[in-house]
Design an enzyme around this catalytic site. Structure first.
Site, PDB file in Angstrom:
ATOM      1  N   LYS A  33      52.282  50.159  36.173  1.00  0.00           N
ATOM      2  CA  LYS A  33      53.182  49.262  35.445  1.00  0.00           C
ATOM      3  C   LYS A  33      53.956  50.005  34.363  1.00  0.00           C
ATOM      4  O   LYS A  33      55.121  49.713  34.122  1.00  0.00           O
ATOM      5  CB  LYS A  33      52.398  48.101  34.830  1.00  0.00           C
ATOM      6  CG  LYS A  33      51.890  47.117  35.872  1.00  0.00           C
ATOM      7  CD  LYS A  33      51.378  45.856  35.197  1.00  0.00           C
ATOM      8  CE  LYS A  33      50.770  44.900  36.204  1.00  0.00           C
ATOM      9  NZ  LYS A  33      50.112  43.760  35.557  1.00  0.00           N
ATOM     10  N   LYS A  82      51.033  44.502  50.974  1.00  0.00           N
ATOM     11  CA  LYS A  82      50.503  43.181  50.648  1.00  0.00           C
ATOM     12  C   LYS A  82      51.594  42.160  50.390  1.00  0.00           C
ATOM     13  O   LYS A  82      52.630  42.490  49.826  1.00  0.00           O
ATOM     14  CB  LYS A  82      49.673  43.308  49.352  1.00  0.00           C
ATOM     15  CG  LYS A  82      48.193  43.054  49.541  1.00  0.00           C
ATOM     16  CD  LYS A  82      47.401  43.412  48.304  1.00  0.00           C
ATOM     17  CE  LYS A  82      47.465  42.340  47.234  1.00  0.00           C
ATOM     18  NZ  LYS A  82      46.384  42.504  46.229  1.00  0.00           N
ATOM     19  N   LYS A 131      54.012  38.479  44.878  1.00  0.00           N
ATOM     20  CA  LYS A 131      54.953  37.674  44.088  1.00  0.00           C
ATOM     21  C   LYS A 131      56.181  38.479  43.703  1.00  0.00           C
ATOM     22  O   LYS A 131      57.236  37.929  43.454  1.00  0.00           O
ATOM     23  CB  LYS A 131      54.301  37.263  42.757  1.00  0.00           C
ATOM     24  CG  LYS A 131      53.061  36.426  42.890  1.00  0.00           C
ATOM     25  CD  LYS A 131      52.674  35.801  41.559  1.00  0.00           C
ATOM     26  CE  LYS A 131      51.673  36.638  40.785  1.00  0.00           C
ATOM     27  NZ  LYS A 131      50.690  35.830  40.030  1.00  0.00           N
TER      28      LYS A 131
HETATM   29  P1  AMP Z   1      48.532  38.305  41.658  1.00  0.00           P
HETATM   30  O1  AMP Z   1      49.432  37.534  42.552  1.00  0.00           O
HETATM   31  O2  AMP Z   1      48.602  39.785  41.894  1.00  0.00           O
HETATM   32  O3  AMP Z   1      48.582  37.914  40.212  1.00  0.00           O
HETATM   33  O4  AMP Z   1      47.039  37.938  42.118  1.00  0.00           O
HETATM   34  C1  AMP Z   1      46.412  36.710  41.885  1.00  0.00           C
HETATM   35  C2  AMP Z   1      45.167  36.647  42.750  1.00  0.00           C
HETATM   36  O5  AMP Z   1      45.531  36.480  44.127  1.00  0.00           O
HETATM   37  C3  AMP Z   1      44.298  37.912  42.702  1.00  0.00           C
HETATM   38  O6  AMP Z   1      42.925  37.529  42.751  1.00  0.00           O
HETATM   39  C4  AMP Z   1      44.692  38.686  43.933  1.00  0.00           C
HETATM   40  O7  AMP Z   1      43.667  39.505  44.404  1.00  0.00           O
HETATM   41  C5  AMP Z   1      45.051  37.553  44.915  1.00  0.00           C
HETATM   42  N1  AMP Z   1      46.137  37.981  45.818  1.00  0.00           N
HETATM   43  C6  AMP Z   1      47.439  38.174  45.496  1.00  0.00           C
HETATM   44  N2  AMP Z   1      48.153  38.567  46.570  1.00  0.00           N
HETATM   45  C7  AMP Z   1      47.283  38.638  47.597  1.00  0.00           C
HETATM   46  C8  AMP Z   1      47.398  38.986  48.989  1.00  0.00           C
HETATM   47  N3  AMP Z   1      48.567  39.331  49.531  1.00  0.00           N
HETATM   48  N4  AMP Z   1      46.303  38.926  49.757  1.00  0.00           N
HETATM   49  C9  AMP Z   1      45.118  38.550  49.233  1.00  0.00           C
HETATM   50  N5  AMP Z   1      44.936  38.215  47.945  1.00  0.00           N
HETATM   51  C10 AMP Z   1      45.987  38.257  47.130  1.00  0.00           C
END
Ligand code: AMP
Ligand code: TRP
Length: 326
Positions: A112, A192, A195
């Protein structure tokens, strides 16, 4: 004693299938078994540049989608991190026993900082995360594997604090969901679903309309072969769709492969889209029923309870570190 669970999601973008399969579905199942604390970690989301107007909208939207996904505020404590000042207070205290080197080595900090520039908040991010978990004396933390390093730091800090100031915190364990641990991008199935991906076709939002879902699945990147088979390396796109469909239909991958092996990608994709639409239907209904005022009210009540619980920890922590009044 019922074990306590803490987890948080940053309000940094719209929630998508990855968030549901990787986090929220697990949160929902855990609320039947554990004493759960779920938090929209807004202070964490401020550590990269952001627009306050958009931030306010996304924060509310995140909370609303989490509630619509079946998180039940009558059974769990659900709140905005910034409304419970004991989190940053404990973070400050933990910060005084955290080595700078350990923070500078964090992969997420380096990534980041390369993109958004360094700031103290970004460096201290994992210390605030440790405080989130420890202020509620959580035993279990459901997070994706990208959070392993942060959780290791949390465990170190709990042990260090206990060693220096007396037994205060349980040492929290990380758990990762089995299925759907990694939902891949629909446009680049080797990375992956995220967002922050600039291409909106790469992800299906939990609030997408059925037509939008059909379109995104239709244009999902697959491969130039013809058979529906499960092989993460050779056929990452098709395998990702199989996993998503398996989650929503409750059917095994083998069963789906049997049915769709020869049907052609077009027919298979239509079935995947319908399974997603049907699976998300209850969420969509709840989402439409929730007003912004309902959500704000639920979060205020959650913050009130969370402050009380966190304050019990802080009374003891302040005494341990010599900050009490006698
Ligand atoms: P984030 O969107 O990175 O803030 O992640 C929020 C939560 O969702 C975290 O626990 C991540 O591990 C999970 N997460 C986010 N994107 C994915 C994805 N593509 N596959 C599985 N888990 C995800
Ligand atoms: N860092 C976590 C993420 O990006 C979010 C988070 C903040 C968190 N505090 C937490 C997760 C405490 C679990 C427990 O996903």
């Amino acid at each position: 004693m019922t074990k306590r669970v803490f987890s948080g999601i940053q309000p940094s973008g719209e929630l998508h299938l990855g968030t549901l399969l990787g986090a929220l579905d697990n949160w929902r199942r855990m609320q039947d078994e554990y004493d759960c604390y779920y938090c929209v970690v807004d202070l964490h989301a401020m550590t990269v540049p952001y627009d306050p107007v958009e931030f306010r909208r996304i924060r509310l939207e995140t909370a609303k989608v989490i509630l619509a996904a079946g998180i039940d505020p009558d059974r769990v404590l659900f709140y905005y991190q910034s409304q419970v000042p004991q989190h940053p207070e404990l973070a400050w205290i933990l910060g005084t026993i955290t080595g700078l080197g350990q923070l500078q080595r964090m992969t997420q900090f380096k990534e980041k900082a390369d993109k958004a520039g360094q700031n103290l908040g970004l460096l201290a991010y994992p210390v605030l995360m440790a405080a989130d978990i420890l202020v509620h004396k959580a035993h279990v933390v459901p997070v994706g594997d990208d959070q392993t390093q942060h959780l290791e730091l949390t465990r170190d800090l709990a042990e260090r604090f206990n060693g220096r100031f007396g037994e205060e915190f349980p040492i929290p364990e990380r758990i990762t969901p089995k299925i759907g641990a990694r939902v891949m991008s629909l446009q680049d199935p080797l990375s992956k679903m995220s967002k922050s991906d600039p291409d909106p076709r790469s992800r299906i939002l939990l609030t997408d309309d059925p037509d939008v879902i059909r379109k995104k699945v239709k244009v999902a990147v697959t491969d130039s072969e013809r058979y529906v088979e499960y092989d993460r390396t050779r056929k990452p796109g098709i395998s990702n769709l199989l996993e998503i469909m398996s989650f929503f239909s409750g059917r095994s991958i083998d069963d789906l492969v049997d049915q769709f092996h020869d049907s052609g990608y077009g027919v298979f994709k239509e079935a995947v889209a319908e399974a997603i639409i049907e699976g998300l239907a209850p969420l969509r209904t709840r989402y439409k029923e929730l007003s912004d005022a309902d959500v704000a009210h639920i979060l205020q009540k959650g913050a009130l309870d969370a402050r009380q619980r966190a304050e019990e920890t802080m009374v003891s922590v302040r005494r341990a570190v010599g900050l009490d009044s006698h």
